[in-house]
Design a protein around this motif. Sequence first.
Motif, PDB file in Angstrom:
ATOM      1  N   LYS A  81       0.820  -1.201   0.000  1.00  0.00           N
ATOM      2  CA  LYS A  81       0.000   0.000   0.000  1.00  0.00           C
ATOM      3  C   LYS A  81       0.862   1.263   0.000  1.00  0.00           C
ATOM      4  O   LYS A  81       0.523   2.260  -0.625  1.00  0.00           O
ATOM      5  N   ASP A 182     -12.295  -1.202  -1.017  1.00  0.00           N
ATOM      6  CA  ASP A 182     -11.075  -0.450  -0.754  1.00  0.00           C
ATOM      7  C   ASP A 182     -11.244   0.976  -1.291  1.00  0.00           C
ATOM      8  O   ASP A 182     -11.076   1.230  -2.486  1.00  0.00           O
ATOM      9  N   LYS A 185      -8.333   2.558  -3.221  1.00  0.00           N
ATOM     10  CA  LYS A 185      -8.177   2.092  -4.606  1.00  0.00           C
ATOM     11  C   LYS A 185      -9.217   2.728  -5.516  1.00  0.00           C
ATOM     12  O   LYS A 185      -8.905   3.142  -6.630  1.00  0.00           O
ATOM     13  N   ASN A 188      -8.255   6.317  -6.213  1.00  0.00           N
ATOM     14  CA  ASN A 188      -7.085   6.446  -7.085  1.00  0.00           C
ATOM     15  C   ASN A 188      -7.336   5.922  -8.493  1.00  0.00           C
ATOM     16  O   ASN A 188      -6.674   6.364  -9.431  1.00  0.00           O
ATOM     17  N   CYS A 189      -8.287   5.016  -8.653  1.00  0.00           N
ATOM     18  CA  CYS A 189      -8.729   4.630 -10.002  1.00  0.00           C
ATOM     19  C   CYS A 189      -9.344   5.857 -10.676  1.00  0.00           C
ATOM     20  O   CYS A 189      -9.073   6.141 -11.846  1.00  0.00           O
ATOM     21  N   ILE A 222     -10.929  -5.067  -8.567  1.00  0.00           N
ATOM     22  CA  ILE A 222      -9.823  -4.221  -8.110  1.00  0.00           C
ATOM     23  C   ILE A 222     -10.219  -3.486  -6.832  1.00  0.00           C
ATOM     24  O   ILE A 222      -9.493  -3.511  -5.842  1.00  0.00           O
ATOM     25  N   THR A 223     -11.386  -2.841  -6.853  1.00  0.00           N
ATOM     26  CA  THR A 223     -11.760  -1.945  -5.758  1.00  0.00           C
ATOM     27  C   THR A 223     -12.715  -2.564  -4.735  1.00  0.00           C
ATOM     28  O   THR A 223     -12.902  -2.005  -3.668  1.00  0.00           O
ATOM     29  N   LEU A 279      -0.464   1.691  -4.886  1.00  0.00           N
ATOM     30  CA  LEU A 279      -1.558   0.949  -4.254  1.00  0.00           C
ATOM     31  C   LEU A 279      -1.930  -0.287  -5.053  1.00  0.00           C
ATOM     32  O   LEU A 279      -2.495  -1.238  -4.533  1.00  0.00           O
ATOM     33  N   PHE A 280      -1.630  -0.252  -6.348  1.00  0.00           N
ATOM     34  CA  PHE A 280      -2.126  -1.291  -7.241  1.00  0.00           C
ATOM     35  C   PHE A 280      -1.085  -2.368  -7.545  1.00  0.00           C
ATOM     36  O   PHE A 280       0.108  -2.092  -7.610  1.00  0.00           O
ATOM     37  N   GLU A 284      -3.489  -5.200 -11.729  1.00  0.00           N
ATOM     38  CA  GLU A 284      -4.462  -4.109 -11.652  1.00  0.00           C
ATOM     39  C   GLU A 284      -4.039  -2.936 -12.536  1.00  0.00           C
ATOM     40  O   GLU A 284      -4.866  -2.361 -13.255  1.00  0.00           O
TER      41      GLU A 284
END
Length: 332
Positions: A81, A182, A185, A188-189, A222-223, A279-280, A284
């Motif tokens: 992270k 999350d 995530k 930030n996506c 992902i999230t 983070l990814f 991802e």
Amino acid sequence: MKEICPICDKKSRAKLIKKKEAMNVRGERINVEYEVFKCYACGEEYIDTETEYEPFVYAYAIYRKKHNMLHPQEIKEIRRKYGLTQSELGGLLGWGGATLSRYENGALQDKAHDNQLKLLREPRNMLKMITENLDALREQRRNQLLTNIKKLAKDEYPIKRFLKEWGTEREISVYSGYKSFDLDKLINCILYFCKDGLLKTVINKYLFYADFQHFKEYQTSITGARYVHLTYGPVPMNYDIYLATLVNEREIDVNEVFYEGKDFVGEEYKAIEAPILTLFSDSELKILATVKEHFKGYSAKAISDFSHEEKGYQETTKGQPISYEYAETLRM
Ligand SMILES: [Zn+2]
């Protein structure tokens, strides 16, 4: 079932039988269940060579659960992270990289170490540790890490705290893509997709395709966001709250855009802050880039129409959640 017995070397029938074993973990008796083959020819028992039986892996998992300790994967996620390497985090904690590596690979962690790691889930604690251990990292590297961690520490903002603690999307199921939600995530996506400005309806589709495509290829989203069927297509549940939060905290800018001759006004979102890409995971990041590339040049209308053709959208009605099981038929 016919098998070649590794003990008598004869091809004979073998029976799968359940066994129980009492293990001793830190002075505690832990009962582990496992399966062995029993050979009819020689009567010996042996373990399937493909699914190697490691009693301590099971015993530690039971022990961790009982004592509310972090799972190896969770330890790894805490480190990732913040974008830290094993030796960097091991150095900051004063344990060395080898200890951390053993924990991430399944060794049972020391209870005091477990408590230290749990505290580091909070970005402000990580921030404190880095600023208090100036010798542990080179200055340039330290500054680079601090920039990202400071952004994560913005979770102290009341709205984000509220969403994290009281958000209803915490349950792990096929509707969350087998992942716990999350918020970092998801945010930030959005920052990643909005780098050059994107209409609200388009952001929602990008998120849908990123989460569903990742599920299709890697069996998790992902999230961890849940998606619902709305008139304009699939959208993450509560998306309006997340976008408002980002605007409110000045991480994203919103402008009305006019489309000449089309009598149409849209809200364009543009990132002010850069996304925290550490983070990814690699998979991802790959999917995020794929989605962005795939829909390059699509108009809002075109991507909306495209998403309406998805089976997950067609087989649900307004307001209904969309199961990630539909990812299998994703057309991207
Ligand atoms: Zn045998």
